[in-house]
Design an enzyme around this catalytic site. Structure first.
Site, short mmCIF file in Angstrom:
data_model
loop_
_atom_site.label_atom_id
_atom_site.label_comp_id
_atom_site.label_asym_id
_atom_site.label_seq_id
_atom_site.Cartn_x
_atom_site.Cartn_y
_atom_site.Cartn_z
N GLU A 427 -29.81 57.88 46.85
CA GLU A 427 -28.90 56.76 47.10
C GLU A 427 -29.68 55.47 47.31
O GLU A 427 -30.47 55.35 48.24
CB GLU A 427 -28.05 57.07 48.35
CG GLU A 427 -27.15 55.93 48.77
CD GLU A 427 -26.52 56.14 50.14
OE1 GLU A 427 -25.90 55.18 50.65
OE2 GLU A 427 -26.65 57.24 50.71
N ASP A 500 -28.00 58.93 52.41
CA ASP A 500 -28.12 58.55 53.82
C ASP A 500 -27.22 59.41 54.70
O ASP A 500 -26.20 59.94 54.24
CB ASP A 500 -27.72 57.08 54.00
CG ASP A 500 -28.69 56.12 53.32
OD1 ASP A 500 -29.80 56.55 52.99
OD2 ASP A 500 -28.32 54.94 53.12
N ASP A 502 -24.91 58.78 56.75
CA ASP A 502 -23.81 57.98 57.27
C ASP A 502 -22.58 58.22 56.41
O ASP A 502 -22.57 59.06 55.51
CB ASP A 502 -24.19 56.48 57.29
CG ASP A 502 -24.56 55.93 55.91
OD1 ASP A 502 -24.35 56.65 54.91
OD2 ASP A 502 -25.05 54.80 55.84
N ASP A 504 -21.06 56.34 54.11
CA ASP A 504 -21.26 56.04 52.69
C ASP A 504 -22.07 57.14 52.00
O ASP A 504 -21.77 57.52 50.86
CB ASP A 504 -21.97 54.69 52.52
CG ASP A 504 -21.01 53.51 52.72
OD1 ASP A 504 -19.79 53.74 52.62
OD2 ASP A 504 -21.49 52.40 52.99
#
Length: 635
Positions: A427, A500, A502, A504
């Site tokens: 990402e 990541d 998180d 997203d």
């Protein structure tokens, strides 16, 4: 040269395994593995015997209980296992069945006309792999009981008393010496029991889980395959409200089919033979597909919806958005091995073909408005397929060695052996840069993604192929997609999704998994797809650094340590330098990874449809049900 064996080799070296010793010595040969899959297989072997009673019209109720001690009890109201003496063995028939491989009433006798358990290893294998098994039989006006341990009788067959009921109750304790872990997953059991209830209309299946303080109970009773396809489409917008359904008997073969179209773009066809899920299809599924393609095309030309000089609709056009269940009951089914994943009887194709053609033709003639909707969808799919074919040409690799055809952002590895090569889909450009610097260039390739890829659950193939990030991914993998997919052309046998930690990152991960599941599912089936697990925390003190992947392990370390540490929470891969990314996430010697698997195709399809489909309500229900499990939520 191999070292020569000095000792002799004679008759004394030949080992004969008696009774069920072979099962205990090589359990994987009989149940697939000694992990979770094999453990649950034990339950299904016993339940399948009860199902055979139901198929024969001798049983309409099955109860499955997971007891507090992780033993399982399966009870039915069938005829009960025979208890009279076997004419050849001289012992009760129940003891023959429980202690002898390839025994039972399914090998040409009058016990069963149709059965899924043709190999005769079911009950005896479960017995061999159980520390203890208790069997109670109700038949001929009496109740009988016998106990077994690790495949051997512990007691003689005893008469408990008189009863007017019939049936069999089996309670077994899986052997901890055989299985890695004895924990039954409720969802796995429920999924299969629900499936069996759909496949056997009128059968009442009760599931009880007694392991928690509040006992869990779920009951299944259906009107047949119509309920099954409605369940598959429950989170989708359907085209034909009432599923197409028929149940016919031809030449001693029972064919039952239900199908319903939705507004999605995936085809979901599930086939069964004698209640066994045939994951690789077979002649019954081929017969269904051929007939469906032919009858739709014939109807379209007969009604001038497709002109005589126009080409026919392709099978994939007609099957776009279809949810179908094809179930056959066959007297002597030919399966590929004990795994029973593909039906081989050649004559079944013709039987299913004619049954499907006749009944769907009647349906189309009776409901012309619905027929028109189905054809409009298929014609629209053909247009999209033609556009996709042109777009697909852009993604085809000319040669596995032609680096000029690969995207410029790919940092390829020097190894040309796919079995030794890994691809990291990363990402963001920043993390991609760190990964490129930290990797082992010999066998690790890096492909950075810019932003989120398209949600393929809501798009046709032509639109999917217009997405640059997806085109790059297809080109890099080298397999092609859809009808062009060829797993032998895969340039990497390990594909890591590295995002990541998180919201997203999770979204990108599910978008990628949706793409792989819908268009490259063989990569998942063959174990090529993994989720990289970067650490959530780093504890540092001077030059000493420790990494942790969850709160529990970090908190435990801090509690047990008498030192003070500075804590860093990694919200993104870009926060780690190349050396950290290599040592924590990419180094094969110490990285933590998750392999993506599909244990149940129906459950997997349901999950992707709920989470990524058009309808909001199933997503809301999922969030409400699972919100309490969320930790480290970054908003």
């Amino acid at each position: 040269m191999l070292n020569k064996i000095e000792n002799g080799y004679n008759a004394a070296d030949i080992q004969v395994l008696e009774g069920l010793e072979a099962v205990r010595l090589r359990p994987g040969m009989y149940i697939g593995s000694t992990g979770p899959k094999g453990l649950h297989h034990l339950v299904f072997e016993i339940v399948d015997n009860s199902i055979d009673e139901a198929v024969g019209g001798c049983c309409d109720r099955i109860e499955v209980i997971v007891n507090a001690d992780n033993s399982v009890t399966v009870s039915d109201n069938g005829r009960g296992i025979p208890v009279d003496k076997h004419p050849l063995m001289g012992i009760p028939a129940i003891e023959v069945i429980m202690t002898t491989l390839h025994s039972g009433g399914k090998f040409g006798g009058s016990g069963y006309t149709i059965s899924g358990g043709l190999h005769g290893v079911g009950l005896s294998v479960v017995n061999a792999l159980s520390a203890k098994m208790e069997i109670t039989v109700r038949r001929d006006g009496h109740a009988y009981k016998q106990d077994y341990g690790r495949g051997k009788p512990l007691t003689s067959l005893a008469v408990l008393g008189e009863t007017d009921n019939t049936g069999t109750t089996i309670k077994f304790h899986p052997d901890p010496d055989i299985f890695e872990e004895i924990v039954f997953e409720r969802d796995i059991l429920i999924q299969r029991l629900r499936e069996l209830a759909y496949l056997n209309k009128g059968l009442h299946i009760i599931f009880i889980d007694s392991r928690e303080e509040e006992v869990f109970k779920k009951e299944f009773k259906s009107t047949g395959l119509k309920d099954f396809v409605s369940y598959i489409n429950k989170s989708k917008e359907v085209v034909n409200i009432d599923p197409i359904y028929f149940d016919v008997k031809k030449d001693d073969v029972v064919v039952e089919v239900a199908l319903q179209y939705n507004n999605g773009y995936s085809e979901n066809i599930y086939s069964f033979a004698n209640n066994i899920r045939t994951q690789e299809g077979g002649t019954h599924e081929t017969g269904f597909k051929n007939a469906l393609t032919r009858v739709i095309n014939d109807y379209a030309k007969r009604n001038n919806i497709i002109k005589e000089n126009e080409p026919n609709l392709a099978g994939e056009d007609i099957r776009e958005g279809v949810a179908a269940v094809v179930s056959v009951l066959v007297k002597d089914p030919q399966f590929e091995g004990q795994t029973k994943t593909k039906l081989g009887n050649t004559y079944i194709r013709g039987v299913v073909d004619s049954a499907v053609y006749e009944n769907i033709e009647d349906y189309l003639n009776e409901y012309p408005a619905t027929a028109k909707k189905l054809l409009e969808k298929a014609i629209s799919a053909r247009r999209a397929r033609e556009a996709a074919r042109k777009a697909r040409e852009l993604t085809r690799r000319k040669s596995a060695l032609e680096s000029t055809s690969l995207p410029g952002k790919l940092a390829d590895c020097s190894n040309r052996d796919p079995a030794q090569s890994e691809l990291f889909i990363v990402e963001g450009e920043s993390a991609g840069g760190s990964a490129k610097q930290g990797r082992d260039r010999t066998y690790q390739a890096i492909l950075p993604l810019r932003g989120k890829i398209l949600n393929v659950e809501k798009a046709r193939l032509d639109r999917v192929l217009s997405n640059e990030e997806i085109r790059n991914l297809i080109t890099v993998m080298g397999t092609g997609i859809g009808e062009d997919f060829d797993i032998k052309k895969a340039r990497y046998h390990k594909l890591f999704i590295m995002t990541d930690a998180d919201v997203d990152g999770s979204h990108i991960r599910i978008l990628l998994l949706t793409f792989f599941y819908r268009y490259m599912h063989e990569l998942i089936e063959n174990g090529y797809v993994y989720i990289a697990q970067p650490p959530l925390y780093g504890l540092k003190r001077g030059k000493e650094v420790h990494y942790f992947y969850n709160d529990a392990s970090m908190n435990k370390f801090i509690e047990e340590s008498d030192k003070k540490w500075s804590t860093q929470r990694y919200k993104g891969l870009g926060e780690m330098d190349p050396e950290q990314l290599w040592s924590t996430t990419m180094n094969a010697d110490n990285r933590t990874i998750l392999q993506v698997t599909i244990d149940d195709a129906i459950q997997a399809d349901e999950a992707f449809s709920d989470l990524m489909g058009e309808n909001v309500e199933p997503r809301r229900e999922f969030i409400n049900a699972n919100a309490r499990y969320v930790v480290n939520l970054d908003i």
